[in-house]
Scaffold this active site. Structure first.
Site, PDB file in Angstrom:
ATOM      1  N   CYS A  87       0.822  -1.208   0.000  1.00 28.09           N
ATOM      2  CA  CYS A  87       0.000   0.000   0.000  1.00 28.09           C
ATOM      3  C   CYS A  87       0.853   1.254   0.000  1.00 28.09           C
ATOM      4  O   CYS A  87       1.988   1.259   0.441  1.00 28.09           O
ATOM      5  CB  CYS A  87      -0.906  -0.006   1.230  1.00 28.09           C
ATOM      6  SG  CYS A  87       0.003  -0.149   2.768  1.00 28.09           S
ATOM      7  N   ARG A 227       1.591 -11.070  18.121  1.00 24.52           N
ATOM      8  CA  ARG A 227       0.168 -10.905  18.390  1.00 24.52           C
ATOM      9  C   ARG A 227      -0.206 -11.684  19.643  1.00 24.52           C
ATOM     10  O   ARG A 227       0.042 -12.890  19.721  1.00 24.52           O
ATOM     11  CB  ARG A 227      -0.682 -11.429  17.240  1.00 24.52           C
ATOM     12  CG  ARG A 227      -0.364 -10.842  15.880  1.00 24.52           C
ATOM     13  CD  ARG A 227      -1.189 -11.505  14.801  1.00 24.52           C
ATOM     14  NE  ARG A 227      -0.824 -11.053  13.474  1.00 24.52           N
ATOM     15  CZ  ARG A 227      -1.414 -11.501  12.358  1.00 24.52           C
ATOM     16  NH1 ARG A 227      -2.371 -12.408  12.439  1.00 24.52           N
ATOM     17  NH2 ARG A 227      -1.028 -11.042  11.177  1.00 24.52           N
ATOM     18  N   GLY A 228      -0.802 -11.002  20.600  1.00 29.00           N
ATOM     19  CA  GLY A 228      -1.255 -11.702  21.798  1.00 29.00           C
ATOM     20  C   GLY A 228      -0.103 -12.403  22.496  1.00 29.00           C
ATOM     21  O   GLY A 228       0.781 -11.771  23.045  1.00 29.00           O
TER      22      GLY A 228
END
Length: 264
Positions: A87, A227-228
């Site tokens: 992006c 993550r986590g």
């Protein structure tokens, strides 16, 4: 379902000593940090002292930069451009071969996975543009004292340039800093990491094979999928140790060549 706002992107023209470099899609925030970070990452400058003036004109969508170094536009712009993936597409003047010639990182700092996971969570809670829109990237520096600095942008590489620019302007030393990003760690992201001298880069998503190869060559630790209570350590420089996994001994070192994935 709660409605979120839409992320904004602006075409910004970067002009250096009167020469137009390119038009970039950016989020209209922390643009001076971005200019410093991009110019350093791409080799236009070697230090913030080489920047004489940065003028951001939001009305015309331009950033005018004056350098006081021996910048030679003909030599710089004759180099082949490489367009970044993903992006907010950007442009880099460094190939993978160029990056291999960067100075190798020599930091001896060590970080526990639990610490990186905790800071990744703190980072996520301090991204107001993402929380508002659900469509932004962020980059974060973990300072030696545990505090964090965050920058956001529509493009993952722009966000990293912004946080590097912030670090340059604050005269921060990279030896004991950690870089976190929300985006994929591709070769150009690894290039920016290496150019500034970060010893560890962590991401909530994956790293590419090319980035991992470069990281191993330049002695940079790469940690993905933060993550986590999970993470993947792709490299084995000895700077990140496992104190999370229940299936391994606490503080287990990561063996050379091993890709360690932790689920807990």
């Amino acid at each position: 379902m709660l409605k979120k706002g839409c992320p904004d992107e602006y075409p910004i023209t970067l002009v250096v000593n009167g020469y137009e470099v390119a038009v970039f899609q950016l989020t209209n925030q922390d643009l001076e940090d971005w200019a410093y970070g991009y110019l350093f990452s791409e080799g236009f400058i070697g230090s913030p002292e080489e920047v004489e003036e940065v003028e951001v004109n939001e009305d015309t969508g331009t950033i005018q930069v004056s350098l006081n170094n021996d910048f030679e536009p003909e030599q710089m712009f004759s180099k082949k451009k490489h367009y970044t993936a993903g992006c907010g597409r950007g442009v880099t003047f460094f190939s993978m071969t160029d990056v291999k010639n960067f100075r190798k990182v020599t930091s001896h700092e060590k970080f526990a996975l639990s610490y990186l996971l905790k800071k990744r969570s703190e980072f996520a809670q301090n991204t107001p543009l993402y929380i508002e829109t659900g469509g932004m990237h962020g980059a974060c520096i973990i300072h030696e004292d545990g505090s964090i600095s965050v920058r956001e942008d529509i493009g993952r590489h722009n966000a990293v340039d912004k946080i590097i620019g912030h670090a340059l302007r604050k005269r921060l030393q990279p030896d004991r800093l950690v870089l976190l990003t929300t985006g994929r760690v591709s070769y150009e992201m690894l290039s920016k990491t290496a150019k500034f001298g970060f010893a560890v880069i962590g991401s909530r998503t994956a790293a590419t094979k090319q980035a991992i190869q470069l990281a191993r060559f330049l002695n940079i630790e790469v940690v993905g999928y933060l993550r986590g209570k999970m993470a993947t350590v792709y490299t084995s420089s000895g700077r990140v140790y496992d104190d999370v996994s229940n299936s391994t001994v606490a503080a287990k070192p990561i063996e050379r060549g091993e890709v360690l994935t932790i689920f807990n």
